[in-house]
Design an enzyme around this catalytic site. Structure first.
Site, PDB file in Angstrom:
ATOM      1  CD  GLU A 161       4.933  23.324   8.512  1.00  0.00           C
ATOM      2  OE1 GLU A 161       3.889  23.705   9.064  1.00  0.00           O
ATOM      3  OE2 GLU A 161       5.810  24.089   8.081  1.00  0.00           O
ATOM      4  CD  GLU A 172      -9.715   4.027  -2.839  1.00  0.00           C
ATOM      5  OE1 GLU A 172      -9.699   3.712  -1.636  1.00  0.00           O
ATOM      6  OE2 GLU A 172      -9.887   3.174  -3.741  1.00  0.00           O
ATOM      7  CG  HIS A 183     -13.514  -1.704  -1.237  1.00  0.00           C
ATOM      8  ND1 HIS A 183     -14.380  -0.629  -1.182  1.00  0.00           N
ATOM      9  CD2 HIS A 183     -12.839  -1.565  -2.414  1.00  0.00           C
ATOM     10  CE1 HIS A 183     -14.222   0.113  -2.272  1.00  0.00           C
ATOM     11  NE2 HIS A 183     -13.299  -0.438  -3.030  1.00  0.00           N
ATOM     12  CB  SER A 214       0.902 -12.999   3.244  1.00  0.00           C
ATOM     13  OG  SER A 214       1.035 -11.771   2.590  1.00  0.00           O
ATOM     14  CB  ALA A 221      -2.766  -3.467   4.595  1.00  0.00           C
ATOM     15  CD  GLN A 222      -8.032  -2.954   6.492  1.00  0.00           C
ATOM     16  OE1 GLN A 222      -8.669  -3.418   7.426  1.00  0.00           O
ATOM     17  NE2 GLN A 222      -7.577  -1.723   6.487  1.00  0.00           N
ATOM     18  N   GLY A 254      -4.784  -0.495   7.888  1.00  0.00           N
ATOM     19  CA  GLY A 254      -4.687  -1.574   8.862  1.00  0.00           C
ATOM     20  C   GLY A 254      -3.805  -1.252  10.063  1.00  0.00           C
ATOM     21  CG  ASP A 269     -13.046   3.066   0.110  1.00  0.00           C
ATOM     22  OD1 ASP A 269     -12.727   3.479   1.242  1.00  0.00           O
ATOM     23  OD2 ASP A 269     -12.285   2.382  -0.603  1.00  0.00           O
TER      24      ASP A 269
HETATM   25  P1  NDP Z   1      -2.915  -6.274   0.661  1.00  0.00           P
HETATM   26  O1  NDP Z   1      -2.396  -6.130  -0.728  1.00  0.00           O
HETATM   27  O2  NDP Z   1      -2.241  -5.545   1.767  1.00  0.00           O
HETATM   28  O3  NDP Z   1      -2.932  -7.815   1.065  1.00  0.00           O
HETATM   29  C1  NDP Z   1      -3.465  -8.770   0.236  1.00  0.00           C
HETATM   30  C2  NDP Z   1      -3.213 -10.170   0.787  1.00  0.00           C
HETATM   31  O4  NDP Z   1      -3.775 -11.115  -0.126  1.00  0.00           O
HETATM   32  C3  NDP Z   1      -1.747 -10.523   0.952  1.00  0.00           C
HETATM   33  O5  NDP Z   1      -1.595 -11.262   2.132  1.00  0.00           O
HETATM   34  C4  NDP Z   1      -1.471 -11.397  -0.268  1.00  0.00           C
HETATM   35  O6  NDP Z   1      -0.490 -12.372  -0.018  1.00  0.00           O
HETATM   36  C5  NDP Z   1      -2.795 -12.099  -0.409  1.00  0.00           C
HETATM   37  N1  NDP Z   1      -2.997 -12.623  -1.770  1.00  0.00           N
HETATM   38  C6  NDP Z   1      -2.890 -11.957  -2.940  1.00  0.00           C
HETATM   39  N2  NDP Z   1      -3.180 -12.755  -3.976  1.00  0.00           N
HETATM   40  C7  NDP Z   1      -3.474 -13.970  -3.415  1.00  0.00           C
HETATM   41  C8  NDP Z   1      -3.829 -15.229  -3.967  1.00  0.00           C
HETATM   42  N3  NDP Z   1      -3.954 -15.404  -5.287  1.00  0.00           N
HETATM   43  N4  NDP Z   1      -4.077 -16.253  -3.095  1.00  0.00           N
HETATM   44  C9  NDP Z   1      -3.938 -16.093  -1.778  1.00  0.00           C
HETATM   45  N5  NDP Z   1      -3.589 -14.920  -1.197  1.00  0.00           N
HETATM   46  C10 NDP Z   1      -3.354 -13.887  -2.017  1.00  0.00           C
HETATM   47  O7  NDP Z   1      -4.477  -5.903   0.581  1.00  0.00           O
HETATM   48  P2  NDP Z   1      -5.295  -4.899   1.529  1.00  0.00           P
HETATM   49  O8  NDP Z   1      -5.252  -5.412   2.929  1.00  0.00           O
HETATM   50  O9  NDP Z   1      -4.880  -3.500   1.232  1.00  0.00           O
HETATM   51  O10 NDP Z   1      -6.761  -5.040   0.936  1.00  0.00           O
HETATM   52  C11 NDP Z   1      -7.607  -6.128   1.270  1.00  0.00           C
HETATM   53  C12 NDP Z   1      -9.045  -5.679   1.167  1.00  0.00           C
HETATM   54  O11 NDP Z   1      -9.302  -4.696   2.178  1.00  0.00           O
HETATM   55  C13 NDP Z   1      -9.421  -5.029  -0.162  1.00  0.00           C
HETATM   56  O12 NDP Z   1     -10.737  -5.404  -0.462  1.00  0.00           O
HETATM   57  C14 NDP Z   1      -9.332  -3.526   0.162  1.00  0.00           C
HETATM   58  O13 NDP Z   1     -10.145  -2.709  -0.670  1.00  0.00           O
HETATM   59  C15 NDP Z   1      -9.859  -3.530   1.586  1.00  0.00           C
HETATM   60  N6  NDP Z   1      -9.482  -2.370   2.394  1.00  0.00           N
HETATM   61  C16 NDP Z   1      -8.156  -2.000   2.467  1.00  0.00           C
HETATM   62  C17 NDP Z   1      -7.773  -0.928   3.264  1.00  0.00           C
HETATM   63  C18 NDP Z   1      -6.337  -0.607   3.449  1.00  0.00           C
HETATM   64  O14 NDP Z   1      -6.053   0.255   4.274  1.00  0.00           O
HETATM   65  N7  NDP Z   1      -5.376  -1.227   2.793  1.00  0.00           N
HETATM   66  C19 NDP Z   1      -8.790  -0.119   3.975  1.00  0.00           C
HETATM   67  C20 NDP Z   1     -10.122  -0.660   3.928  1.00  0.00           C
HETATM   68  C21 NDP Z   1     -10.440  -1.725   3.124  1.00  0.00           C
HETATM   69  P3  NDP Z   1       0.967 -12.392  -0.711  1.00  0.00           P
HETATM   70  O15 NDP Z   1       1.907 -11.780   0.279  1.00  0.00           O
HETATM   71  O16 NDP Z   1       1.214 -13.824  -0.932  1.00  0.00           O
HETATM   72  O17 NDP Z   1       0.850 -11.575  -1.985  1.00  0.00           O
HETATM   73 MG    MG Z   2     -11.030   3.988   2.093  1.00  0.00          MG
HETATM   74 MG    MG Z   3     -10.310   1.865  -0.737  1.00  0.00          MG
END
Ligand code: NDP
Ligand code: MG
Ligand code: MG
EC number: 1.1.1.86
Length: 327
Positions: free
Chosen positions: A229, A193, A106, A51, A26-27, A132, A189
């Site tokens: 709504e 949430e 984060h 991913s 997502a991010q 994201g 944060d």
């Molecule tokens: P997601 O779960 O959406 O994405 C995580 C990514 O990490 C995926 O691409 C996944 O790939 C990859 N991944 C997971 N495990 C591994 C591994 N062992 N080796 C390599 N790649 C790996 O995470 P978010 O984007 O939600 O969160 C990321 C960070 O951003 C966190 O710290 C979160 O707190 C922060 N954050 C998130 C927000 C949000 O809106 N989601 C808002 C603000 C901050 P695969 O497809 O292979 O699993």
């Molecule tokens: Mg937040």
């Molecule tokens: Mg959070």
């Protein structure tokens, strides 16, 4: 608190630097695309899978996490919080040489000790206050979402400038950026949430929906009223505050808000929120979540599956698909 804007940030500090975005979820996707559009040199560190395929479809160079961390000046870790520690220990720490920057969106893994960085690297945070998808959408529209920056370690003396430049490249300084500590971002944060945005709101919606259907109202009506709504109401608050929302709804609705709202959400809720904040700040919440994640997240998975069976989700899916056909 001072709000930082484009004029406070200089992309020049990132000239000649490579940023490795670790994770493309997502991010990761949203931030990597925005940084590349702003002219930064971005590679993606990711394991094989969906991913990785998505990053390549978007035209990024993908590397293993270790190779990306080796190549980069700035290692921006956008893995799920519960994976930061294990991936860092095995795949990043061995190639983390002096002078590099570790960056996060984060503070969870730093604040709760999942990652213990060496003293000779900068440690920063650039945290968009948005999912994201919204972040990318606002950037493409020519603006941005607000964000937070934080500096934890600064041996280079340039950590804040680098954090601000990343924030600028992602459009965050167009909307406004606040500087805080890792602890402040992490605790607020998690608090938001758990108590208001996700936990809290979801339970309020579900109780409202369940009360109506248990009293014999059709689920479709309950869904429209208590879930659909909510977006329209929150959009009004987003645009112009609670008073703007109150000016748009009927006087009857406004009176009901004042008369019934504080009885439904009574001061005992605030007492539990204070206890929730205490559990977050003390590390109790983090310890419980990390233990759950390390055991393969059985409770998380069971709850996720159970939610799929909730009548609000089943009727919601049907109703939303009708909207899409009509539009
Ligand atoms: P997601 O779960 O959406 O994405 C995580 C990514 O990490 C995926 O691409 C996944 O790939 C990859 N991944 C997971 N495990 C591994 C591994 N062992 N080796 C390599 N790649 C790996 O995470 P978010 O984007 O939600 O969160 C990321 C960070 O951003 C966190 O710290 C979160 O707190 C922060 N954050 C998130 C927000 C949000 O809106 N989601 C808002 C603000 C901050 P695969 O497809 O292979 O699993
Ligand atoms: Mg937040
Ligand atoms: Mg959070």
């Amino acid at each position: 608190m001072e709000i930082l804007h484009d004029g406070d940030a200089d992309l020049g500090v990132l000239n000649g630097k490579t940023i490795a975005v670790i994770g493309y979820g997502a991010q990761g996707r949203a931030q990597a695309l925005c940084m590349r559009d702003s002219g930064l040199s971005v590679v993606i560190g990711i394991r094989p899978g969906k991913s990785k395929d998505a990053a390549e479809e978007d035209g990024f160079e993908t590397l293993s996490v270790t190779d990306a961390a080796k190549r980069a000046d700035i290692i921006h870790i956008l893995l799920p919080d519960e994976m930061h520690g294990p991936v860092y220990d095995k795949e990043i720490a061995p190639v983390l040489t002096a002078g590099k920057t570790l960056s996060f969106s984060h503070g969870f893994s730093i604040v709760f000790g999942e990652i213990k960085p060496p003293k000779d690297v900068d440690v920063i945070m650039v945290a968009p206050k948005s999912p994201g998808t919204e972040e990318r959408k606002r950037f493409v529209e020519g603006f941005g979402v607000p964000g937070l920056i934080a500096v934890r370690q600064n041996p280079s003396g340039k950590a804040k400038e680098v954090a601000l430049a990343i924030a600028k490249a992602e459009g965050l300084t167009r909307a406004g950026v606040l500087e805080c500590s890792f602890e402040q971002e992490t605790y607020e944060d998690l608090f938001g949430e758990q108590n208001v945005l996700c936990g809290g709101m979801v339970d309020l919606m579900k109780y409202g929906f369940e009360t109506l259907i248990e009293a014999g109202y059709p689920p479709e009506m309950a869904y429209f009223e208590c879930i659909h709504e909510a977006k329209l109401i929150v959009d009004l608050i987003y645009e112009g505050g609670i008073q703007k929302m109150n000016a748009v709804i009927s006087n009857t609705a406004e009176w009901g808000e004042y008369d019934n709202g504080p009885w439904i959400i009574d001061p005992s809720v605030k007492e539990r929120m204070k206890e929730s904040l205490r559990r977050i700040e003390s590390g109790e919440f983090a310890a419980k979540w990390i233990k759950e994640a390390r055991n393969g997240a059985p409770t998380l998975k069971a709850k996720r599956a159970a939610l799929g069976e909730h009548p609000a989700e089943i009727v919601g899916k049907r109703i939303r698909s009708l909207f899409q056909k009509k539009n």
